[in-house]
Structures are given as C-alpha cells and as structure tokens.
Design an enzyme around this catalytic site. Sequence first.
Site, PDB file in Angstrom:
ATOM      1  N   HIS A 527     -11.081  12.283 -25.333  1.00  0.00           N
ATOM      2  CA  HIS A 527     -11.472  13.408 -25.359  1.00  0.00           C
ATOM      3  C   HIS A 527     -11.631  14.042 -24.135  1.00  0.00           C
ATOM      4  O   HIS A 527     -13.179  14.682 -24.166  1.00  0.00           O
ATOM      5  CB  HIS A 527     -12.674  13.622 -26.272  1.00  0.00           C
ATOM      6  CG  HIS A 527     -12.165  13.157 -27.830  1.00  0.00           C
ATOM      7  ND1 HIS A 527     -13.281  12.858 -28.739  1.00  0.00           N
ATOM      8  CD2 HIS A 527     -11.166  12.722 -28.461  1.00  0.00           C
ATOM      9  CE1 HIS A 527     -12.706  12.201 -29.799  1.00  0.00           C
ATOM     10  NE2 HIS A 527     -11.354  12.308 -29.752  1.00  0.00           N
ATOM     11  N   PRO A 528     -11.228  14.097 -23.008  1.00  0.00           N
ATOM     12  CA  PRO A 528     -11.570  14.807 -21.849  1.00  0.00           C
ATOM     13  C   PRO A 528     -11.432  16.381 -22.124  1.00  0.00           C
ATOM     14  O   PRO A 528     -10.397  16.543 -22.432  1.00  0.00           O
ATOM     15  CB  PRO A 528     -10.563  13.982 -20.830  1.00  0.00           C
ATOM     16  CG  PRO A 528      -9.405  13.683 -21.612  1.00  0.00           C
ATOM     17  CD  PRO A 528     -10.009  13.167 -22.947  1.00  0.00           C
TER      18      PRO A 528
END
Length: 600
Positions: A527-528
């Site tokens: 989930h960057p």
Amino acid sequence: MSVLSQSVLFFLSLARVLDIGREEVKIIENEYDYIIVGGGSAGAILANRLSAHSENKVLLLEAGCNENSITDVPINSALLQQSSMDWKYVTEPQKFACLGLKEKRSRWPRGKVLGGCSVLNAMLYVRGNRKDYDQWVEQGATGWSWKEVFPYFLKSEDNTDLFVLSNGYHATGGYQTVSSPVYATPLQKAFLEAGKLFGYEVRDINGAKQTGFSSAQSTKRKGRRCSTNKAFIKPVEKRVNLKIALFSFVTKIIFDDLKRAIGIQYDRFNKTHVVSAKKEIIISAGSINTPQLLMLSGIGPKEDLEKFEIPIISELPVGLNLQDHIFPHGVNFLIDKPVSNVAYRTSSPTNSILYYAAGKGPWTLSNGLEGIAFINTQYSNVSEDFPDIQIHFSSGSISSDGGSVQKEAIGLEEKVWKNYYEPFSFRDTFSFLPVLLHPKSRGYVKLKSANPYEYPIIEPNYLSKPEDVLVLIDGIKKCIELGNLEPFKKYGARIFPTTVPGCEEFKKYEDEYLECMVRTMTTTMFHPVGTCKMGAVDDPTTVVDPELRVKGVSGLRVVDGSIMPTIVTGNTNAPIMMIAEKAADMILGLKSSNKHDNFL
C-alpha cells in the site's frame, strides 16, 4: 520454481505475445484532449469517465500488457508477482526492519498491466475510516471530507450482497462489482466467533462503524477477479473517442515556455513518440512511477534535479512523505483437522472444475484470505472508532505451498524458511497478519539517475519510529490471544513451536522476542502512498492542490494513491478508485449529488 509457477509464467508470456501482435497495428494520433499516463486502478476509471463525453478525445498510455484468464483466478495473485505484469520493485536494504528478507529488502509488487495493481492485489474492498478523510481536510485538503468523498465510493459500486445493501452504506449500478465470499472454510466461522469472544462485533466494516470483525468484501464478480480494467475499460473500450495504447512507456512530460504541460514523450516498440494534449495531462502511474516521471520532467526537489542536470520547472517536495502498511509474518498456528487451504488439496482437479464451471470453491480465495478485523491496541483511543491494527486472517500460511510460491514472492531468506516454516510444509495451518494502520515512519522515492529506465531509490524507512514497533508488538499479542480462543482450539490450534531465526536469545513471546520478530519478519501490505502529497497551495510540503493540480505549472494533474496526505485506515484500492471518481468530476467541472446524508 514449481511446475504450476512455470505453467502460469509460460501462459502469461504467450498472452503477452498475442497482445503485442494486436497492439503493433494500432495507430496513435498526434493530439488528444486528455492524455492519461497509467492504466491502473485510477487511470482506468479516468479513461471511462472522461471519454463518456463524446467531445473529449482521450488517450490512455499503459506500459504493460492486458490481463487474461490466468489473472482472473483469485488464487493466482501471488503467482503474478515477479511476472511480466509486475514492475518488480524492491526497496533499499532496511536498517530497522525486513531483517529476514533477502538483502533486507522488501519486494514491492506494482501492476505493469491494464488495470494496474487491481490485477495483482488481494481484491479486498475497504474504504478506510471516515476520520481519515476529515483529517485530510484538517491538513489543508479542502473538499475531501468523509461527507464529500462518500458519494464517490457509491458511484463506482455495484454490490451484489443484498444483506450488505440493506444497511444503506452501499450501492448498486456502478461499474465496479463488490461481492461477499462465495466460499469459506470452517476457519472463517471460527475467526468471526473468536472476534465476538474477544469483545468485538461482527459487522460491515464499510458501514456505520469500522472497528470489528468481518468476512472479506472484495472486487470479484461471480467468484472471479474484477479489476478496474474489467469493470471500467472493457465495457467502453470500443468508444471511438477513447484510444488505449499498451506497451507505452512514458519518459517525459513536455512543457511550453509558460510552464504548461502540453505533451508526453513515450517509447513504444523501440520507437520514441510525442503526443500533444489540448486540455490536460493526468499522471496516474502510482506512488513510485508518478514521482519518478515528475522528477525526470523537472518537477521535484531542487538539489536532486540539479544532481542529474535536469532543468527545474517547479521546485516541489516530490517523492517525500512515502508511507506504507506493513505487518510481521510469523503469527501462524498449526491445526489437526484438514480444514485449511493446503496447496495439494486446493489445486485438485475437482476444485478446478468447481471454479471454472460455477465460479465457486477455494480458487475464489486470494492467498487464503478469509476475514478482516479492525481492532484497538493499548495505544489507540477506544472511545473513538479509529482502530490502529487491521488483522488479515488467512486459512493457510507460507508453509501451505511447501515453499513453491509465497516464499519467493515475499523474498524470504532461506534460513527463515528452513528454520521457521519448512518443518510444517503442506500442514494444515492458519495465520493472522497484524497490519500497522497508522505508521509514524516516513520514507521517500528519489531518482537514481536521469535514465527513465533505471528504477528509482525506494526508501520506506520501515520501523524507524519506535512507536510503530510498540503498536505491532501489542497487535501480535492480541492475535496470539485470538488464536488461543475456543473457536480455534476445537481444531487443535497451537502456535508454531519454531523460533524466529535471529531471535533465539530472547524468551519466546516476551516483548524483546516480539520486537525481534517484528523487525525480522516485516513485509509490505502493498500500500505505498503519499509521494505527491495533496493539500493547501501555500503548504511547502504539498505537491498538488485539493483539485489535484501540480503546483507551479498548469495543465497537469496527479490522480492516484501518491496524493494521499496520510495513509488511509485499511486497504488502499477502494480509496484510490474514489480519488479517480472525484478527480474525473473535478476535471469535467461536475458536482456530485449526495443522496445518502442520513448515513453520514
């Protein structure tokens, strides 16, 4: 590499060759009204919504190929990592985390395919917490409160679960199918029962409150993956005013003397092309590719651009504010009954027929994920609905496939596999993945060179803030408590007896051991976000304004997860779809009507 992995990769290569044949004959014109860079979760939605107006000529440029029948199968998600559909990014070696991964680097799968990460991900549909969006407004992102973004979640959604629909927080009729599980092992029921005993309600975590336990709502249609490509592109791909160009790698944004974005330079089949935009250019390339492209084009930190002799168009903190959700592997339990997802059982011909004939069975699961919980540790305020740990519950473990797929996808160090997991190969197991929802640690993405084909430096600085470690330690303790409750005990549940390599000097499950476990077994939840922060124009930490326009230039917007000021409380795919829906209305000058005020 297993025979299954080799077969999947061969099929993907064959499908890619066929895609190339179809793409080579396409003619791309020299000018469009809108150019969208990146056909992922956001770009696919923008292409649909902008081209819905026939006066707009829209070009969507995607570096990867198309998806296919292999990517449709949810259980194949881990197999797609490290394939041609994955950018195959890795982080810098970590100082405080990832000590049990090869070279102390976390692998960061990112979708290089039409549909982007929605083709590789676990398909979980989680909107986040209403407080996330209200906090964005407090930080200067006006117009992005929960009340203002909620209608855009509904706009996309076509929820197929009548029970979920009855609570008023969901919608039908959108392009994006959202469904409840069509298959569950008995362990899913145990997970939900354990949650009740632990003091939490079983609820719709996308409903009135988030804290609690739930089965997993996901972006699946009749048991099959429903990516944003399938949902938003396939129904409209024959629109005459929409052109989709695959295998198109964008290398530069072109500006005129007034700092207006007027075109894109891209490479396609070993030729360099330039295409112009009459109205706007929208960058939806994701939290790594977007900042890299902006910096290569002269938008970014002055000292970094000067280092590579890139002329400065707008000096902005591009690439900073990197955030990601992480969790420690290792909270695994053995059981005595054959009720989990073990590779040799799951991959049986019977299950294959069940999937292809009816869209049912264990092949509809992604990585064995069967449940979600949002819980509070001792560090969160239990008086408000703002949990700090998310538990992903899996009816299996890294041991379940005997080391053939997940071990390599994660990049697990051999000694960790041999000493911790291999003794339980193909045994019945289940796992808790305690995810750190509100990380304090921040990282960055920086250019490694001025060569667009050289991957940038990805430095997440995992666990550089001690508060993150404390929350995860308490999260592990709570997961262990859950696994020891009666609903799991009836299956003979007991935590793995092996010791995390490198942590032998500490007493098992004391705080020192758990800290060692957290730092050794850390991995990404994929989930960057945050590298092109949205906020007030006069805020020196922001890259885009609340309309998602890049500061200091015109004709250029960023629409993807990189604009998040702070990471949302949960999986990021649904919020990124919401961002794209809202951005499309902004671009088109439309306003959303909210018919669900009673539920806000």
